[in-house]
Design an enzyme around this catalytic site. Structure first.
Site, short mmCIF file in Angstrom:
data_model
loop_
_atom_site.label_atom_id
_atom_site.label_comp_id
_atom_site.label_asym_id
_atom_site.label_seq_id
_atom_site.Cartn_x
_atom_site.Cartn_y
_atom_site.Cartn_z
N GLU A 67 -10.03 -0.11 -6.43
CA GLU A 67 -9.13 -0.90 -5.39
C GLU A 67 -9.60 -2.44 -5.14
O GLU A 67 -10.76 -2.48 -4.83
CB GLU A 67 -8.63 -0.15 -4.31
CG GLU A 67 -7.68 1.01 -4.62
CD GLU A 67 -6.95 1.41 -3.22
OE1 GLU A 67 -6.55 0.49 -2.33
OE2 GLU A 67 -6.42 2.48 -3.07
N GLY A 83 -1.17 1.81 -7.40
CA GLY A 83 -1.77 1.61 -8.68
C GLY A 83 -1.02 2.79 -9.44
O GLY A 83 -0.74 2.42 -10.73
N CYS A 123 -4.24 5.72 -5.25
CA CYS A 123 -3.67 4.46 -4.86
C CYS A 123 -2.36 4.57 -5.20
O CYS A 123 -2.17 4.97 -6.71
CB CYS A 123 -4.40 3.47 -6.00
SG CYS A 123 -3.93 1.82 -5.55
N HIS A 173 -2.06 -5.68 -10.24
CA HIS A 173 -2.75 -4.57 -10.74
C HIS A 173 -3.04 -4.81 -12.27
O HIS A 173 -2.13 -5.58 -12.94
CB HIS A 173 -2.02 -3.13 -10.70
CG HIS A 173 -1.78 -2.67 -9.36
ND1 HIS A 173 -2.81 -1.57 -8.81
CD2 HIS A 173 -0.70 -2.83 -8.56
CE1 HIS A 173 -2.29 -1.38 -7.51
NE2 HIS A 173 -1.33 -2.09 -7.28
N CYS A 200 1.04 -1.10 0.10
CA CYS A 200 0.08 -0.14 0.01
C CYS A 200 0.88 1.24 0.00
O CYS A 200 1.55 1.73 0.87
CB CYS A 200 -0.84 0.11 1.14
SG CYS A 200 -1.94 1.38 1.25
N1 LIG Z 1 -6.20 -2.39 -2.47
C1 LIG Z 1 -4.83 -2.72 -2.29
C2 LIG Z 1 -3.97 -2.38 -1.04
C3 LIG Z 1 -4.21 -0.63 -1.00
C4 LIG Z 1 -3.42 -0.05 -1.99
C5 LIG Z 1 -3.62 1.45 -2.20
N2 LIG Z 1 -4.28 2.14 -1.42
C6 LIG Z 1 -2.11 2.03 -2.17
O1 LIG Z 1 -2.13 3.31 -2.20
O2 LIG Z 1 -1.26 1.28 -2.83
C7 LIG Z 1 -4.80 -4.01 -2.51
O3 LIG Z 1 -5.76 -4.88 -2.33
O4 LIG Z 1 -3.61 -4.64 -3.10
#
Ligand SMILES: N[C@H](CCC[C@H](N)C(=O)O)C(=O)O
Length: 275
Positions: free
Chosen positions: A209, A221, A218, A160, A74
């Site tokens: 997400e 992301g 994100c 991703h 994250c």
């Molecule tokens: N939803 C993402 C985790 C949080 C990623 C995002 N909040 C960031 O800032 O990278 C996952 O399940 O891989």
């Protein structure tokens, strides 16, 4: 009672808990309650600060999505993690190495109250997608109901799919995002990015997400989108990523090298809650 800190990075928001100085074992139901925006505190992800696994790391950084699923990366959370351990006096270092379930991250304090995270080396064809990549385009194709979707697959320690669109403001983020997140191509589900190329040094991005639906930003992301754009010859190595919640600077010099992400991290309030 549990002490927590509410934080946000470009509107991607977090409940951050010091699990070194507080003995806590959160159940999935408790994580979902804390993340709930009506019955709990409300956040996209919950972050735990724990003792490290590796000798060279200062902390273990654990990440739970709002649906309670534990994940291994994250980016926006990593910047808030750095701000948290500095403000709580848990670390005095300017460069903090943390263990996640997938990799080590290096967190550095940058100018202007920003934080830079070394997000690790991206994997371009993550193992979890059982598909042959079309060599020349490096893109996957999948049929979703009446539309065919083309995407790049990039792992930043979390999966991703990056879809290029002409107009991110009108992209089918909720419909295609929700379908592709849980598609059988992704046994562990995936984060779905919608990228509009503005020029070779600027993109606009929205992300649906995994485990949290569309967020205002994100970090991983943004890294995945820039890697996909560079791999397709569309972007230079330093890119400004404009997300609905704000801007990140992402840099990547190419295969085998880590992705660098720089952006803000803000404490919103301190709180206590009884579970
Ligand atoms: N939803 C993402 C985790 C949080 C990623 C995002 N909040 C960031 O800032 O990278 C996952 O399940 O891989």
């Amino acid at each position: 009672m549990i002490n927590f800190t509410k934080m946000q990075g470009l509107g991607n928001d977090f409940v951050v808990i010091d699990a070194i100085n507080q003995q806590i074992q959160l159940t999935t139901a408790q994580i979902r309650f804390l993340a709930d925006r009506h019955f709990g505190v409300g956040c996209d992800q919950l972050l735990l600060v724990e003792r490290p696994i590796s000798d060279n790391a200062e902390f273990k950084y654990r990440i739970f999505n709002a649906d309670g699923s534990e994940v291994a990366q994250c980016g926006n959370g990593a910047r808030c993690f750095a701000r948290f351990v500095r403000d709580k006096g848990l670390s005095k270092k300017d460069e903090i190495i943390v263990d996640t379930d997938a990799r080590q991250l290096t967190l550095r304090f940058a100018a202007g109250d920003l934080v830079t995270v070394e997000m690790g080396v991206p994997a371009l064809e993550p193992k979890q997608i059982p598909l042959n990549v079309s060599e020349q385009s490096k893109l996957y194709k999948v049929k979703l109901a009446e539309t065919e979707v083309e995407f790049a697959a990039v792992s930043m320690g979390n999966p991703h799919a990056v879809i290029r669109v002409d107009d991110v403001a009108n992209a089918p983020v909720l419909s295609i995002g929700a379908r592709l997140e849980c598609h059988e191509l992704f046994p562990e589900r995936a984060n779905i990015g919608f990228m509009q190329i503005v020029n070779r040094r600027q993109i606009k991005l929205r992300v649906y997400e995994r485990g949290a639906a569309e967020t205002l930003a994100c970090g991983s992301g943004a890294c995945a989108a820039v890697v996909a754009g560079i791999e397709q010859g569309l972007l230079d190595q330093d890119v400004q990523v404009q997300l609905p919640g704000g801007e990140l600077i992402i840099s990547w010099i190419g295969s085998g090298h880590p992705v660098l992400m720089t952006g803000a991290a803000t404490t919103v309030f301190e709180g206590q809650i009884k579970l």
